[in-house]
Design a protein around this motif. Structure first.
Motif, PDB file in Angstrom:
ATOM      1  N   ASP A  47       0.820  -1.219   0.000  1.00  0.00           N
ATOM      2  CA  ASP A  47       0.000   0.000   0.000  1.00  0.00           C
ATOM      3  C   ASP A  47       0.851   1.265   0.000  1.00  0.00           C
ATOM      4  O   ASP A  47       0.559   2.232  -0.703  1.00  0.00           O
ATOM      5  CB  ASP A  47      -0.950  -0.013   1.202  1.00  0.00           C
ATOM      6  CG  ASP A  47      -0.215  -0.253   2.517  1.00  0.00           C
ATOM      7  OD1 ASP A  47       0.996  -0.524   2.477  1.00  0.00           O
ATOM      8  OD2 ASP A  47      -0.865  -0.154   3.582  1.00  0.00           O
ATOM      9  N   THR A  48       1.970   1.253   0.750  1.00  0.00           N
ATOM     10  CA  THR A  48       2.850   2.435   0.764  1.00  0.00           C
ATOM     11  C   THR A  48       3.565   2.607  -0.568  1.00  0.00           C
ATOM     12  O   THR A  48       3.747   3.730  -1.048  1.00  0.00           O
ATOM     13  CB  THR A  48       3.876   2.331   1.895  1.00  0.00           C
ATOM     14  OG1 THR A  48       4.603   1.105   1.756  1.00  0.00           O
ATOM     15  CG2 THR A  48       3.201   2.367   3.249  1.00  0.00           C
ATOM     16  N   ALA A  49       3.968   1.474  -1.182  1.00  0.00           N
ATOM     17  CA  ALA A  49       4.643   1.554  -2.487  1.00  0.00           C
ATOM     18  C   ALA A  49       3.702   2.105  -3.552  1.00  0.00           C
ATOM     19  O   ALA A  49       4.085   2.986  -4.348  1.00  0.00           O
ATOM     20  CB  ALA A  49       5.149   0.172  -2.887  1.00  0.00           C
ATOM     21  N   LEU A  50       2.450   1.632  -3.563  1.00  0.00           N
ATOM     22  CA  LEU A  50       1.489   2.125  -4.551  1.00  0.00           C
ATOM     23  C   LEU A  50       1.077   3.568  -4.271  1.00  0.00           C
ATOM     24  O   LEU A  50       0.870   4.351  -5.203  1.00  0.00           O
ATOM     25  CB  LEU A  50       0.261   1.216  -4.549  1.00  0.00           C
ATOM     26  CG  LEU A  50       0.470  -0.171  -5.178  1.00  0.00           C
ATOM     27  CD1 LEU A  50      -0.664  -1.109  -4.791  1.00  0.00           C
ATOM     28  CD2 LEU A  50       0.559  -0.068  -6.690  1.00  0.00           C
ATOM     29  N   ALA A  51       0.975   3.933  -2.996  1.00  0.00           N
ATOM     30  CA  ALA A  51       0.617   5.317  -2.658  1.00  0.00           C
ATOM     31  C   ALA A  51       1.709   6.289  -3.089  1.00  0.00           C
ATOM     32  O   ALA A  51       1.437   7.373  -3.613  1.00  0.00           O
ATOM     33  CB  ALA A  51       0.362   5.429  -1.155  1.00  0.00           C
ATOM     34  N   LYS A  52       2.953   5.906  -2.874  1.00  0.00           N
ATOM     35  CA  LYS A  52       4.077   6.756  -3.300  1.00  0.00           C
ATOM     36  C   LYS A  52       4.138   6.851  -4.816  1.00  0.00           C
ATOM     37  O   LYS A  52       4.484   7.894  -5.379  1.00  0.00           O
ATOM     38  CB  LYS A  52       5.371   6.170  -2.744  1.00  0.00           C
ATOM     39  CG  LYS A  52       6.583   7.036  -2.980  1.00  0.00           C
ATOM     40  CD  LYS A  52       7.810   6.421  -2.347  1.00  0.00           C
ATOM     41  CE  LYS A  52       9.045   7.281  -2.602  1.00  0.00           C
ATOM     42  NZ  LYS A  52      10.254   6.676  -1.993  1.00  0.00           N
ATOM     43  N   TRP A  53       3.807   5.790  -5.477  1.00  0.00           N
ATOM     44  CA  TRP A  53       3.888   5.733  -6.936  1.00  0.00           C
ATOM     45  C   TRP A  53       2.765   6.540  -7.587  1.00  0.00           C
ATOM     46  O   TRP A  53       2.985   7.248  -8.572  1.00  0.00           O
ATOM     47  CB  TRP A  53       3.842   4.258  -7.352  1.00  0.00           C
ATOM     48  CG  TRP A  53       3.744   4.003  -8.801  1.00  0.00           C
ATOM     49  CD1 TRP A  53       4.650   4.318  -9.771  1.00  0.00           C
ATOM     50  CD2 TRP A  53       2.662   3.359  -9.468  1.00  0.00           C
ATOM     51  NE1 TRP A  53       4.208   3.923 -10.985  1.00  0.00           N
ATOM     52  CE2 TRP A  53       2.973   3.321 -10.830  1.00  0.00           C
ATOM     53  CE3 TRP A  53       1.471   2.797  -9.040  1.00  0.00           C
ATOM     54  CZ2 TRP A  53       2.139   2.748 -11.776  1.00  0.00           C
ATOM     55  CZ3 TRP A  53       0.638   2.228  -9.983  1.00  0.00           C
ATOM     56  CH2 TRP A  53       0.975   2.209 -11.330  1.00  0.00           C
TER      57      TRP A  53
END
Length: 280
Positions: A47-53
């Motif tokens: 979720d953090t990787a997709l939110a940052k992306w």
């Protein structure tokens, strides 16, 4: 390359938010292949990787049919099964287990009313969803995440919807016809009343123009003003001095000087005369 890719992804996200009404936090519907790929390539937490992306908050979803399919694949997918169970389960009305492809197509439907991003590693599934308007597609290559560009069908759907908004609907066209008929029937009755109002309006206009012309003529005339005597500026005038504080006269100064000279004279002693007489 990474900066260009981020710009392209942000542009695609703006397209979906402006044209299809996607709002934060974005909902991402994941299938088993995508979850397994994230764990295999250590893209965690997802979720953090997709939110940052994507540059926005994200919520990850899956379905019961996807979880059941991962369970049927055996122990090699136990980690991905555990990860999928931690995601939010989207509602699917399947009493019996369906395949992941059939389940996701039923959840998305024809218009994607829930505004889901679909994340999958299945190329055929992504091709099928490209024909449906308003379905952003996410996939991964090794450690990198990608967002598909909006397809031609999606751009065409946006253009047609904008053209439809600019034209009148059938209901609006019928309402316009009824309004025209009403105006035609009431127009003949009110024609005399309208003519009287127009005459009064013309008279008022003529009266106002005449008044304005008189005012302009008065303004154009040269107007002379008499100069009146004004008092002195109080700031430039000196204040009057009191008589008590005034300077002393010349006579008083001369008297004072004479008294001072008298007081300064030396007094001679008479002892010297007495001493001379005694000697003689």
């Amino acid at each position: 390359m990474r900066v260009k890719r981020q710009k392209r992804h942000r542009r695609a996200v703006r397209f979906y938010t402006a044209c299809y009404g996607f709002r934060e936090p974005f909902k991402i519907l994941c299938d088993g292949t995508f979850v397994h790929h994230l764990l295999a390539n250590c893209i965690t937490p997802a979720d953090t990787a997709l939110a940052k992306w994507l540059g926005a908050e994200v919520k990850l979803f899956t379905t019961r049919c996807v979880i059941a399919e991962l369970r049927s694949l055996g122990d090699s997918y136990s980690d991905s099964l555990h990860a999928a169970r931690n995601l939010i389960t989207a509602r699917c009305d399947h009493e019996k287990r369906e395949s992941a492809v059939a389940c996701l197509t039923d959840v998305i439907g024809e218009t994607n009313p829930e505004h889901f991003f679909v994340a999958s590693q299945d190329a055929e599934l992504r091709k099928m969803f490209q024909e449906i308007p308003g379905v952003p597609l996410i996939y991964a290559l090794r450690n990198a995440l990608f967002l598909d560009r909006p397809s031609a069908t999606q751009h065409k759907f946006v253009k047609t919807s904008e053209e439809a908004r600019s034209h009148m609907t059938d209901v609006e066209y019928k309402m316009l016809k009824l309004q025209k008929k009403r105006l035609a029937t009431y127009g003949a009755r009110d024609s005399s009343y309208v003519n009287e109002n127009n005459e009064d309006h013309i008279l008022e206009k003529d009266f106002k123009t005449n008044v304005k012309r008189k005012e302009i003529a008065m303004k154009d005339k040269a107007q002379f003003k008499r100069k009146r005597a004004k008092g002195p500026n109080p700031l430039s005038c000196r204040k009057k001095k009191n008589k008590e504080n005034s300077a002393p006269d010349k006579d008083s100064t001369s008297v004072d000087n004479a008294t001072r000279n008298k007081s300064r004279k030396r007094k001679r002693s008479r002892k010297s005369k007495s001493t001379t007489e005694a000697i003689v």
